[in-house]
Design a protein around this motif. Structure first.
Motif, PDB file in Angstrom:
ATOM      1  N   ALA A   1      69.856  16.363  69.829  1.00  0.00           N
ATOM      2  CA  ALA A   1      70.044  16.003  68.423  1.00  0.00           C
ATOM      3  C   ALA A   1      70.487  17.224  67.615  1.00  0.00           C
ATOM      4  CB  ALA A   1      68.756  15.419  67.850  1.00  0.00           C
ATOM      5  N   LEU A   2      69.858  18.376  67.884  1.00  0.00           N
ATOM      6  CA  LEU A   2      70.239  19.606  67.189  1.00  0.00           C
ATOM      7  C   LEU A   2      71.649  20.039  67.569  1.00  0.00           C
ATOM      8  CD1 LEU A   2      66.912  21.639  67.410  1.00  0.00           C
ATOM      9  CD2 LEU A   2      68.000  20.783  65.335  1.00  0.00           C
ATOM     10  N   ILE A   3      72.020  19.835  68.836  1.00  0.00           N
ATOM     11  CA  ILE A   3      73.382  20.166  69.271  1.00  0.00           C
ATOM     12  C   ILE A   3      74.387  19.337  68.489  1.00  0.00           C
ATOM     13  CG2 ILE A   3      75.016  19.960  71.181  1.00  0.00           C
ATOM     14  CD1 ILE A   3      72.723  20.626  73.073  1.00  0.00           C
ATOM     15  N   SER A   4      74.159  18.029  68.451  1.00  0.00           N
ATOM     16  CA  SER A   4      75.075  17.138  67.737  1.00  0.00           C
ATOM     17  C   SER A   4      75.164  17.520  66.258  1.00  0.00           C
ATOM     18  CB  SER A   4      74.609  15.688  67.875  1.00  0.00           C
ATOM     19  OG  SER A   4      74.543  15.310  69.237  1.00  0.00           O
ATOM     20  N   PHE A   5      74.005  17.806  65.659  1.00  0.00           N
ATOM     21  CA  PHE A   5      73.965  18.168  64.246  1.00  0.00           C
ATOM     22  C   PHE A   5      74.721  19.472  64.001  1.00  0.00           C
ATOM     23  CE2 PHE A   5      71.630  18.758  60.158  1.00  0.00           C
ATOM     24  CZ  PHE A   5      71.896  17.509  59.645  1.00  0.00           C
ATOM     25  N   SER A   6      74.552  20.451  64.882  1.00  0.00           N
ATOM     26  CA  SER A   6      75.222  21.746  64.723  1.00  0.00           C
ATOM     27  C   SER A   6      76.728  21.593  64.793  1.00  0.00           C
ATOM     28  CB  SER A   6      74.751  22.717  65.807  1.00  0.00           C
ATOM     29  OG  SER A   6      73.369  22.927  65.762  1.00  0.00           O
ATOM     30  N   ILE A   7      77.191  20.845  65.798  1.00  0.00           N
ATOM     31  CA  ILE A   7      78.630  20.693  65.990  1.00  0.00           C
ATOM     32  C   ILE A   7      79.257  19.904  64.848  1.00  0.00           C
ATOM     33  CG2 ILE A   7      80.396  19.662  67.474  1.00  0.00           C
ATOM     34  CD1 ILE A   7      78.652  20.355  69.864  1.00  0.00           C
ATOM     35  N   ILE A   8      78.614  18.806  64.465  1.00  0.00           N
ATOM     36  CA  ILE A   8      79.146  17.991  63.367  1.00  0.00           C
ATOM     37  C   ILE A   8      79.213  18.804  62.075  1.00  0.00           C
ATOM     38  CG2 ILE A   8      78.684  16.011  61.867  1.00  0.00           C
ATOM     39  CD1 ILE A   8      77.520  14.596  64.323  1.00  0.00           C
ATOM     40  N   ALA A   9      78.147  19.571  61.797  1.00  0.00           N
ATOM     41  CA  ALA A   9      78.100  20.362  60.564  1.00  0.00           C
ATOM     42  C   ALA A   9      79.179  21.436  60.543  1.00  0.00           C
ATOM     43  CB  ALA A   9      76.721  20.994  60.397  1.00  0.00           C
TER      44      ALA A   9
END
Length: 322
Positions: A94-102
């Motif tokens: 979830a943190l990976i997805s959030f980091s990349i999207i941001a």
């Protein structure tokens, strides 16, 4: 293998530092008005990979883009090697997805700001996304570090009121949203140009500035609300310190950065928006956002386990220690 995973943590730390430098360069870019230092060209600079003509604005904008590209590449490598491959948990992914999207949104908004004439509210949203990508990268690095140190979840039967953790989680969410609101509003004030008209501290003393007084007053009221929420959060975290010490420490950091943010705002007003005061103010804002996000994430981890472990004994629950 252990040495390799340690290097992965260092990679995450480098990516976090890189994003902080990117944000800092972005603030300098905004303060000096160098956002069009490369003209209305993106990703090229004045239509070239390396511009043929240089001035101060071109140097600032070009260095900003180079550091941004490097930090984004570090983040992509970090998430590919560390997160998805070695630490395949729901929280980490979830943190990976959030980091990349941001970070993609941050780069996209930066391009839009160059290619088009963006209103202040769009530029303020860009700053909010920049803080989000920086905070998400720090959270991911901390998560990987904890897994590497084998600080796995250990279930403890500790007598704690179930409503207490739920209440703390709600307070942490409210505090984080207030931090986001305060930072967004402050960015809007900066990009709209009203910040230069602020006078007096701790009470506004503007006269004859139209909306300037009310914009300044609302800005300070939001900061005061955040300070009050931080104090309540620390008071509540103190009661949980024996169960989740990181919640108490994180809450203290959030309160500390809020106080520093307020005093740096006073310095900005007294120095009439000098570059040094501006950089100090936005740097504290970066760490304030990250600490508030950390507390909310850790509170969620406790609240999630509390809901998951059923049935719950009356006024007792199982708490996860990370």
């Amino acid at each position: 293998m252990i040495q390799k995973r340690r290097s992965i943590v260092w990679l995450g730390l480098c990516a976090s530092i890189g994003l902080f430098i990117v944000n800092t360069m972005g603030f300098i870019d905004t303060y000096t008005g160098s956002i069009l230092g490369c003209g209305q060209h993106w990703p090229l600079c004045n239509g070239e990979v390396v511009p043929g003509k240089w001035n101060a604005a071109t140097i600032i904008e070009y260095v900003h883009r180079l550091i941004s590209f490097t930090a984004i590449m570090l983040l992509f490598v970090f998430t590919a090697l560390a997160g998805w491959r070695h630490y395949a948990s729901r929280k980490v992914r979830a943190l990976i997805s959030f980091s990349i999207i941001a970070v993609i949104m941050e780069a996209g908004l930066g391009a839009i700001s160059v290619l088009f004439s963006s209103p202040p509210w769009v530029l303020a949203f860009h700053m909010g996304i920049a803080f989000t990508s920086f905070s998400a990268c720090i959270m991911l690095t901390l998560a990987v570090k904890r897994i590497e140190n084998k600080k796995r979840r250990q279930m403890l039967n500790l007598p704690v009121a179930a409503y207490s953790v739920k209440s703390f989680f709600v307070k942490s969410c409210l505090t984080f949203l207030t931090v986001f609101l305060a930072i967004y509003y402050g960015a809007f004030v900066t990009h709209s140009g009203y910040g230069a008209s602020f006078f007096g501290w701790p009470f506004p003393q503007e006269t004859g500035t139209g909306w300037g007084f009310w914009i300044d007053a609302v800005h300070r009221l939001v900061a005061l609300l955040l300070l009050i929420l931080d104090i309540y959060l620390v008071k509540h975290a103190y009661q949980l310190r024996k169960i989740k010490r990181d919640l108490f420490i994180g809450s203290l950091f959030t309160l500390g950065f809020t106080v520093l943010q307020m005093f740096s705002g006073a310095y900005m007003i007294l120095s009439h928006m000098s570059l040094l005061s501006f950089m100090i103010h936005v740097s504290f804002a970066s760490f304030l956002f990250a600490s508030a996000a950390f507390v909310m994430l850790q509170a969620y981890s406790v609240f999630y386990v509390t809901k998951k472990d059923k049935p719950i004994k009356p006024f007792q629950m199982k708490v996860t220690r990370l």
